[in-house]
Design an enzyme around this catalytic site. Structure first.
Site, PDB file in Angstrom:
ATOM      1  N   ASP A  99       0.794  -1.227   0.000  1.00  0.00           N
ATOM      2  CA  ASP A  99       0.000   0.000   0.000  1.00  0.00           C
ATOM      3  C   ASP A  99       0.828   1.279   0.000  1.00  0.00           C
ATOM      4  OD1 ASP A  99       1.045  -0.087   2.603  1.00  0.00           O
ATOM      5  OD2 ASP A  99      -0.816  -0.841   3.462  1.00  0.00           O
ATOM      6  N   GLU A 121      -0.712  -9.218  -0.941  1.00  0.00           N
ATOM      7  CA  GLU A 121      -1.267  -8.698   0.314  1.00  0.00           C
ATOM      8  C   GLU A 121      -2.465  -7.799   0.019  1.00  0.00           C
ATOM      9  OE1 GLU A 121       0.740  -7.540   4.516  1.00  0.00           O
ATOM     10  OE2 GLU A 121       0.940  -5.992   2.978  1.00  0.00           O
ATOM     11  N   GLU A 135      -1.870   5.088   3.266  1.00  0.00           N
ATOM     12  CA  GLU A 135      -1.854   3.700   2.824  1.00  0.00           C
ATOM     13  C   GLU A 135      -3.251   3.139   2.528  1.00  0.00           C
ATOM     14  OE1 GLU A 135       1.996   4.375   4.997  1.00  0.00           O
ATOM     15  OE2 GLU A 135      -0.109   4.882   5.374  1.00  0.00           O
ATOM     16  N   HIS A 213       6.689   4.814  13.667  1.00  0.00           N
ATOM     17  CA  HIS A 213       6.982   5.639  12.507  1.00  0.00           C
ATOM     18  C   HIS A 213       5.750   6.190  11.799  1.00  0.00           C
ATOM     19  CE1 HIS A 213       5.909   1.867  10.556  1.00  0.00           C
ATOM     20  NE2 HIS A 213       5.741   2.544   9.440  1.00  0.00           N
ATOM     21  N   ARG A 215       2.809   8.120  10.170  1.00  0.00           N
ATOM     22  CA  ARG A 215       2.577   9.563  10.036  1.00  0.00           C
ATOM     23  C   ARG A 215       1.457  10.055  10.945  1.00  0.00           C
ATOM     24  NH1 ARG A 215       3.584   8.158   4.587  1.00  0.00           N
ATOM     25  NH2 ARG A 215       5.310   9.304   3.619  1.00  0.00           N
ATOM     26  N   HIS A 246      13.364   5.313  13.725  1.00  0.00           N
ATOM     27  CA  HIS A 246      13.150   5.597  12.311  1.00  0.00           C
ATOM     28  C   HIS A 246      13.877   6.884  11.922  1.00  0.00           C
ATOM     29  CE1 HIS A 246      10.887   6.394   8.558  1.00  0.00           C
ATOM     30  NE2 HIS A 246      10.586   5.111   8.587  1.00  0.00           N
TER      31      HIS A 246
END
Length: 396
Positions: A99, A121, A135, A213, A215, A246
């Site tokens: 994604d 997936e 995503e 990590h 967003r 990250h």
């Protein structure tokens, strides 16, 4: 003479490389497949850590990463570069996983060029376009153009059917991340002494592994999480809290602000995939907002506290291997404390069988591709199928 199937295998981030590596390997083993490996370079350094480990070299590297570029600019550059790649190599189909922006662009260009897309997936959904962002949007758009939907679970397959995808275009294959994980865990257990020496600070102490990590968690969410970790480290001085941080500047800033002075919190650079697998295997429990970790940890029998309000991997929640705590510091502290002190609660989150597959997903995907487009080379027990999406022409 029938020509080998020529799939364009697209990957741009470290998680994509992990999940595509078994597919690359199975393609290269098969005489009826001539794969074209394309790196978009969306996350170049972290991608290379994985591809070097699995011995994957690209046929083309688009090198799309630029410091500080917006999602819009990244998407625009990916569309142009992938279009030029498909013009040059003339693939029969396009294979992409997950994604990311690379997947979104690959799906769009494949559709414009009337090439079938194999979506690895497929079917993960939260139902919320803002979480995970972007995503959820990317994978929904990819599904519109997909020819072969390789769903990791029945739950994902059902989500696709609810959106109107024909069941004939869906196959539950399991998740290729389990293929990669099981191979890697075996390799790294064989050299555990190497990693134990490198991380000698662990000794025989219990360890909590942390990743963060997403967003949607940047800002107040991460501040709350890292403050909670600092409190837990103070309350459990005999436990090591290990955090590969990250590279995103916002994550780096928040981690330094809250955790720099905490003695039993180890802030590390991002770890190469094999080292991270060893860390997961070594951990007592894992605190993470990663979708991949939610998939991997159940196979290692490691409980996960997910820093998410919702998850597209609800199967792991349903079997008890993952608990959603969001960025609520009260929930996080209470859950970590329980799992570090209550053996019964801990054992309840150790599942015997992963809901994400048995390590044969990549082979099942390859078999389906050959069954669909090169039936003369497909496994004998498989039925021939020619499932395609929305009018996209079959490769010759």
């Amino acid at each position: 003479m029938i020509q080998p199937l020529r799939p364009l295998l697209v990957m741009g981030t470290r998680p994509e490389a992990i999940k595509m590596a078994p597919i690359v390997a199975r393609c290269r083993e098969h005489v009826a497949i001539d794969p074209i490996v394309c790196f978009t370079g969306q996350h170049d350094t972290m991608l290379r850590q994985v591809t070097d480990y699995f011995g994957i070299e690209p046929d083309v590297d688009l090198k799309l990463m630029e410091p500080g570029q917006s999602l819009t600019r990244l998407t625009a550059r990916a569309l142009t570069a992938l279009d030029e790649t498909m013009e040059k190599f003339h693939p029969d189909c396009v294979v992409a996983q997950g994604d990311t922006t690379s997947v979104l662009a690959a799906a769009m260009v494949a559709f414009y060029r009337r090439l079938p897309l194999v979506h690895v997936e497929a079917g993960l959904r939260t139902g919320d376009l803002s979480a995970p962002w972007p995503e959820e949007y990317n994978r929904r758009v990819a599904s519109i153009t997909t020819a072969l939907h390789c769903a990791p679970t029945e739950f994902a397959a059902a989500a696709l059917e609810r959106e109107g995808v024909s069941r004939a275009a869906i196959r539950v294959t399991g998740n290729t991340v389990i293929d990669a994980l099981l191979e890697t865990a075996d390799r790294e257990r064989a050299r555990a002494d190497h990693w134990q020496a490198k991380h000698a600070y662990l000794g025989d102490r219990p360890m909590v592994l942390i990743t963060a990590h997403r967003r949607e968690n940047h800002g107040a969410g991460l501040d709350s999480v890292f403050a909670a970790i600092a409190q837990l480290a103070h309350d459990f001085p005999h436990v090591s809290f290990v955090f590969p941080v990250h590279l995103n500047p916002q994550v780096q800033r928040a981690a330094a602000e809250h955790l720099a002075s905490v003695p039993n919190v180890q802030r590390l650079d991002p770890l190469p995939y094999p080292e991270f697998v060893w860390m997961m295997d070594r951990a007592k429990l894992i605190v993470s907002d990663s979708g991949g970790v939610q998939e991997e940890a159940p196979s290692l029998r490691r409980p996960v506290l997910a820093l998410r309000e919702t998850t597209e991997r609800s199967e792991a929640v349903d079997v008890g291997a993952v608990r959603l705590v969001g960025c609520d510091p009260t929930k996080l502290i209470a859950s970590v404390r329980q799992l570090l002190t209550d053996d019964a609660a801990y054992r309840a989150m150790q599942v015997e069988h992963s809901p994400f597959g048995d390590g044969t997903a990549a082979q099942q995907i390859i078999d389906w591709m050959l069954e669909t487009w090169r039936p003369e080379h497909a496994a004998g027990e498989l039925e021939t199928s020619a499932v395609l999406a929305g009018g996209v022409a079959s490769p010759s």
